[in-house]
Design a protein around this motif. Sequence first.
Motif: not given
Lengths: 168, 420
Positions: A31, A69, A71, A93, A97, A100, A157-158, A161, B38, B41, B45, B122, B139-143, B145-146
């Motif tokens: 990653i 999806s 990221e 998606i 992403n 985000n 996004l993180m 949050i 996924t 990540i 996060e 994810a 969705v992606g990994s960040t969505d 994670a949220a």
Amino acid sequence: MSNKVLKGKAHMFGADVDTDAIIPARYLTTIDPVELAKHVMEDADPEFPKKVKAGDVIVAQKNFGCGSSREHAPIAIKGAKVSCVIAKSFARIFYRNAFNMGLPIFESADAPDRIKPGDELEVDMSTGVIKNITRNESYHAAPIPPFMQQLIEAGGLMASIKKKMGVN
Amino acid sequence: MGMTITEKVLAAHAGLKEVAPGQLINCKVDIALANDITAPISIKEFRQAGATKVFDKDKVALVPDHFAPNKDIDSANQVKMVREFALEQNLTHFWDVGRMGVEHTLLPEQGVVGPGDLVIGADSHTCTYGALGAFASGVGSTDLAAAMITGEAWYRVPETMLFSLKGKPAKWITGKDVILYIIGKIGVDGALYKAMEYTGDGAANLSLDDRFTICNMAIEAGAKNGIFTPDAKTKAYVEGRFKRTPKYYASDTDAKYCERMDIDLSTMELQVAFPHLPSNTRTISNVGTVKVDQVVVGSCTNGRYSDLKIAADLMRGKKVAKGVRMIVIPATQDIYKQAMKDGLLEVFIDAEAVVSTPTCGPCLGGHMGILGAGEKALTTTNRNFVGRMGHRTSEVYLAGPAVAAATAITGKISSPEDVL
């Protein structure tokens, strides 16, 4: 951050650029943005990872980022220091992403047809105006909705949050 | 005003009486899912956000299936990270090698997802669960994670495209032909951001497995979700399997749709998607001569028992053509076991095909059947992008299990009628 003008050379791609083209699954055992950037867009253009420079802009036709999806796709693009992506439309998606991850993306109906490979571009993040310095033209991108601008400003996004949770 | 089934499920999870397309809503999720590609990540996060506990240990599902059983050291480390997180968080829904299967086949089978659910995953093929009357979207990994932290996710309520099905599909025709036909008509962004709802008398003639395949590939048309209205078949599938109480929703008669397409299942032909887009479809009679090097039956699209059964029934007593490798991948351990009990695996092995443990494996060019330069594969998987299954000059052709089995026998893309 969102008032920054993004500057760089255009790299052109076609329609329906999929996430396997952006970053093939064989590289998804990491990653790390720098590692992923070494293979960004490689199945669409094997030379791209070598020729892309910091600030450069990816310009594509419709449905950019279709497919998985992962990221890792926006991460790889950001890792290559591409400043933004301009396309006629984005896959759902990938669209989420990119925001985000804090990768600016712009939807424009005319820019992808007028821009030529290597053109020098300046993209104003706050207005969505794309200036083509090489051709002395300008194009309009769809404005980024205010709540999305807030997401980018918070750093993705993180980070937003984190703010909500009161974590520094 | 009337609502569609998608709008109803979304409204229920947003705590609203009604929602309309374009509205931004915040929803409570029933299941949040990630895999070994996924989840790492998401976990990173999760930690960086300062979170220490998932919102509900019964509602987060982790399935290492893409590069598992671990294909190399890097993927072993990614799976290890997922495993350690699952243990640390005491997750109810974590399946390791020996228990795991391909996520989108495993979760419905194990009764983890069901009718009326809102599922966030994810993985782009999360949309599979719409077959049960759930709202499920990738969705992606960040969505993700949220959602793991808060148990919530924001959505824009999608417009809905209505696909009205009539008639009974002919022999050999499965859900794969229906969805490839639709994608061929509307294109890979034909349903961008939208819901694809399936209705009409013909829907009752489709098995749950057909419906899973159809909803699975909604993403290949760019859709947010695919969805069927639960019926007697759904109830029979869910009973004694689904761990929670199912909620059955149906669209109102005055619900609004942005587009409508009528599909006659009785005249549907076998479909093959040519490289390099799922929309590049041809009917089997228009394929011409395409020799292949590899055939794959498996994946979250077509790795279910019924897929294996169709393929095995065609292959019984026959051999895989010389120069062709055939790889059969039951999607879960339960499917593997049933196929073993019923003698299907023996049919494949006698035919000189190889049977693999459950994994996503070759579908995404991960492992267990990568293509070399210029090689061609006919597969029951979901994507045929450049380089999807291996080298960037290799080619992937998509079809259902009957065409896959016939192709393995003849060595070129074939109709099941050619091998009877």
